[in-house]
Structures are given as C-alpha cells and as structure tokens.
Design a protein around this motif. Structure first.
Motif, PDB file in Angstrom:
ATOM      1  N   LEU A 154      60.166  50.525  30.874  1.00  0.00           N
ATOM      2  CA  LEU A 154      60.268  49.121  30.182  1.00  0.00           C
ATOM      3  C   LEU A 154      60.355  48.120  31.335  1.00  0.00           C
ATOM      4  O   LEU A 154      59.737  47.185  31.315  1.00  0.00           O
ATOM      5  CB  LEU A 154      61.730  49.262  29.616  1.00  0.00           C
ATOM      6  N   PHE A 155      60.786  48.574  32.531  1.00  0.00           N
ATOM      7  CA  PHE A 155      60.820  47.615  33.557  1.00  0.00           C
ATOM      8  C   PHE A 155      59.404  47.065  34.000  1.00  0.00           C
ATOM      9  O   PHE A 155      59.020  45.948  34.373  1.00  0.00           O
ATOM     10  CB  PHE A 155      61.947  48.042  34.859  1.00  0.00           C
ATOM     11  N   ALA A 156      58.504  48.208  34.069  1.00  0.00           N
ATOM     12  CA  ALA A 156      57.096  47.956  34.636  1.00  0.00           C
ATOM     13  C   ALA A 156      56.396  47.095  33.723  1.00  0.00           C
ATOM     14  O   ALA A 156      55.543  46.346  34.021  1.00  0.00           O
ATOM     15  CB  ALA A 156      56.624  49.412  34.557  1.00  0.00           C
ATOM     16  N   PHE A 169      63.082  55.818  30.450  1.00  0.00           N
ATOM     17  CA  PHE A 169      62.664  54.988  29.762  1.00  0.00           C
ATOM     18  C   PHE A 169      62.519  53.506  30.175  1.00  0.00           C
ATOM     19  O   PHE A 169      61.742  52.892  30.233  1.00  0.00           O
ATOM     20  CB  PHE A 169      63.030  54.940  28.247  1.00  0.00           C
ATOM     21  N   GLY A 170      63.837  53.307  30.913  1.00  0.00           N
ATOM     22  CA  GLY A 170      64.017  51.923  31.668  1.00  0.00           C
ATOM     23  C   GLY A 170      63.138  51.688  32.581  1.00  0.00           C
ATOM     24  O   GLY A 170      62.513  50.483  32.631  1.00  0.00           O
ATOM     25  N   LEU A 212      70.251  48.081  30.877  1.00  0.00           N
ATOM     26  CA  LEU A 212      69.713  49.020  31.760  1.00  0.00           C
ATOM     27  C   LEU A 212      69.916  48.698  33.105  1.00  0.00           C
ATOM     28  O   LEU A 212      70.052  49.528  33.900  1.00  0.00           O
ATOM     29  CB  LEU A 212      68.432  49.599  30.937  1.00  0.00           C
ATOM     30  N   ALA A 213      69.528  47.248  33.240  1.00  0.00           N
ATOM     31  CA  ALA A 213      69.410  47.026  34.638  1.00  0.00           C
ATOM     32  C   ALA A 213      71.030  47.044  35.205  1.00  0.00           C
ATOM     33  O   ALA A 213      71.073  47.438  36.422  1.00  0.00           O
ATOM     34  CB  ALA A 213      68.707  45.548  34.662  1.00  0.00           C
TER      35      ALA A 213
END
Length: 410
Positions: free
Chosen positions: A173-175, A169-170, A126-127
């Motif tokens: 997820l990153f948070a 959603f990413g 995702l990044a």
C-alpha cells in the motif's frame, strides 16, 4: 415536505455511512471494539439511505458481490445439517456474516474521492502501527504483555501473526501511494515507509505468515510490471532478501529454524507440545481424515469441534476451534461445494480487478487477494476478526469501483 425530509435523511445517512467506512479503515488495525460499533453504524446507515433498486442492480451486476453471496448462502445452508449444536451453528454463521460487508459496500457506489480518503485512513493507521512497532523495537514503547509483544517481537495492537500480515500488505500500500504521488517529498516518505514495513516484517516481528504474504506480494508486483519474466526476477530478489534476513536477523533465523525442525520431527501419532508448527500439522492431518469421511457435504457449519473431538479425544490430542487453515475449515464443514465457492470468489476478484478504475487500484485489488489467499493456508482468515474485516472492507471498497457496463477480461 415529507418527501423532502426523507430525501435529506437518506442523503445524510449516505454521508455518515461514507465517513463511517473511512473510520472503519482506520480502526481495523487498531481497535476491535470500535470495529464492532462502526460496522453496526454502517449497516444502519446503509438501511436508512434507501436507493434499493440501484443497490440491488449494483449487486446483481457485480461478480464479486454475487460470488460472496453464494459462498455465504452455502455456509448458511450448511447450518441445516451436520453434528454441531444449535449454538455452535449460529456462532459459526455469525462469524462468517461479515462477508456480507462486501456486497453492502459494493452497493453503496463509493466515489473515487471517498475511496481515496478511505484508503488513506487505512494507510495512516498502518503507518502509526509501523512507527510504534519501530519505537517498541528500540525498547522505548511500553511492553504489551497481553498480546505477547516486546522489544524482541514488536507487534503493536495485534498479535504478531496479524501484525505481520497487515504490515506485509502495508508495504504494498505504501509503495502504491508513492507511485501515485505527484509530490517528491511525499513520494520519498511513502517509499521510506514501504521499505521500513518490509524490514519490520522480515527483521523484527515474529509472524511467519507475514513472510509468506510478503513473498507473494513481491511476486505479484514483479509479475504486474515485468510479466512472466518478473516471476524469475522476484524469485531471485526473494532469495537474496530472505538469505540476508536469515543471516542478519536472529529473530528471522530462529523462526525459520524452528519451523524446519518442527516439520522434520513431527509425528502424527504423538501430540505436539508447545510447538505452533507441530500443532498445525496435527490439525491438518486429523482434519483431512474427517474430510475423507465426509467429502461432499462436510460435517455441517459449526460441526468441526464435535467431529474433531470424536476423532482424537481418546488419543489425548487437544481439540482446536479450527484447523488453522481456511480451506480445510470450509471443506470440513460444508464440503467440496463450499471450497469451490471460496476459490471461485478469489477467482472472480482476480478477474474483476481488470475492471477496477486506476492501475494503482487494480494492483491493490490483486494484492488483497494474494494476501488473504496465502494467509488462509495457515490461518482461518474468514473467521479471524481483524483479517476478516480487513478483507471484507477492502474488497467491498475496491470492487465498488467496477464499471458494470465495462467488458470483462482476464
């Protein structure tokens, strides 16, 4: 000697299965062909690695796995009645078959170290998608005409709806990765990625479903940390954020304007022309009429297209492959029982999240439910390849950590 060789083969199959699951987490946002190959390899590894008694015990004691099997079983049973052709019925069952990945992964008893690795694979993918989208938005990255992506709509690898759902959603997820990081610079990097993902969803990519999913994720986070008062805080934060995006982003402004215009001008008696919102309203309306005629058992798995065609073809309306709403799609095919089983699956996931080890995993578990449950209002996420595979992969992964001996709470 033979027993030792079999044991080694099973251990190697389990190891390869773990790495295959990791690779699948990386390819889901990027590469459909690789997804299909990896799913087949994962099933083969699962079949070879043995441990059947333990596998069946984990499935039998896991409410998410059982709810998934009940839903798929009813969809499979729905292929025995209705008006669809044999080919349509089998194709429809095949599309839902990926649901079986949930109990399959749950039965593998994935360890915390493996789970961390698999989630990091998804985060990395995702990044990369986010970075390429930002570069494309600057006009540097080549235009992807095959999926209608360009500098004004910088989706990458997938169409804009899928891109924005995954990126919403990413952002969560990153948070979560930032929250779980002990390194200051790493934490700052994940926080920055989360903020950029939010901006990517709201200001750059034209996926309106992503707006709704992002709003749901924000409400979830505020509710988890601040209780019921957090919902009010989330509402205020969303109003400020969306108002700012409406004023700053021409893309966001135009998408909202077109949505409002489509809803106010829609007429159920006139076919929509070049209007995604109008098409959805049209599909919802006629699908609801079919459901009214077949409320209990539906028209059978794979029978939607024929039932829809019989109803609208004489009036000149287009016949879609699905109604762009997963709840209506289940209801029209396998009736109210199928809809209840789908909702029950979501309920079991929400309740079982309290039994997932680790607060960060519990938040992600509920984040997956929010993402898919909201997305299903506007798309058939249990048959769309990427969204379906993301949901099944992440659900199986996260709920494999449930302690079968722990008490369940709401």
């Amino acid at each position: 000697m033979r027993s030792l060789a079999i044991h080694r083969l099973q251990a190697e199959a389990r190891r390869v299965g773990g790495w295959t699951t990791t690779a699948l987490g990386f390819t889901i946002p990027i590469w459909v062909v690789a997804d299909s190959i990896l799913v087949v390899l994962l099933v083969l590894c699962w079949a070879v690695c043995g441990g059947w008694r333990e596998k069946f015990h984990r499935i039998a004691t896991n409410p998410v796995a059982l709810s998934t099997l009940l839903l798929f079983g009813w969809i499979l049973a729905g292929s025995l009645w209705g008006i669809g052709s044999i080919e349509d019925r089998m194709l429809s069952v095949k599309k839902y078959a990926d649901l079986l990945l949930i109990p399959l992964l749950i039965s593998m008893a994935i360890e915390v170290r493996e789970r961390n690795r698999m989630i990091m694979a998804l985060a990395a993918s995702l990044a990369i998608t986010l970075l390429l989208s930002l570069v494309l938005g600057l006009g540097v990255y080549p235009i992807r005409g095959d999926v209608d992506c360009n500098a004004s709509n910088p989706c990458v690898f997938k169409k804009h709806t899928t891109h924005n759902v995954l990126m919403a959603f990413g952002a969560l997820l990153f948070a979560v990765l930032a929250w779980n990081s002990s390194n200051r610079w790493e934490r700052c990097g994940w926080v920055g990625a989360s903020c950029l993902a939010v901006g990517n969803v709201l200001l750059m990519v034209q996926g309106r479903t992503g707006y709704v999913v992002l709003a749901g994720v924000v409400v979830l986070v505020f509710h988890i940390y601040f209780g019921w008062r957090g919902i009010l805080a989330a509402f205020l934060a969303l109003c400020i954020s969306f108002s700012t995006a409406y004023q700053v982003s021409s893309s966001f402004h135009e998408r909202v304007r077109l949505a409002v215009s489509a809803v106010t001008q829609w007429n159920p008696n006139i076919p929509a022309v070049d209007d995604p919102i109008g098409w959805r309203l049209e599909y919802f309306y006629h699908t609801s009429e079919i459901i009214h005629d077949h409320p209990l058992m539906g028209v059978g798995t794979g029978g939607f297209v024929q039932a829809y065609r019989a109803r609208v073809e004489h009036a000149g309306f287009d016949v879609p492959p699905h109604p762009h709403n997963q709840y209506l799609f289940i209801l029209v095919q396998v009736g109210v029982v199928g809809l209840c089983l789908l909702l029950w699956l979501f309920v079991q996931q929400w309740r079982s999240a309290t039994r997932v080890e680790g607060a960060h995993y519990r938040l992600l578990a509920r984040g997956v439910v929010v993402t898919i449950a909201l997305g299903c209002l506007f798309n058939p996420f249990l048959v769309d390849h990427t969204e379906k595979l993301f949901y099944c992969w992440f659900s199986g992964l996260i709920y494999s950590g449930i302690d079968s001996h722990a008490g369940e709470s709401t």
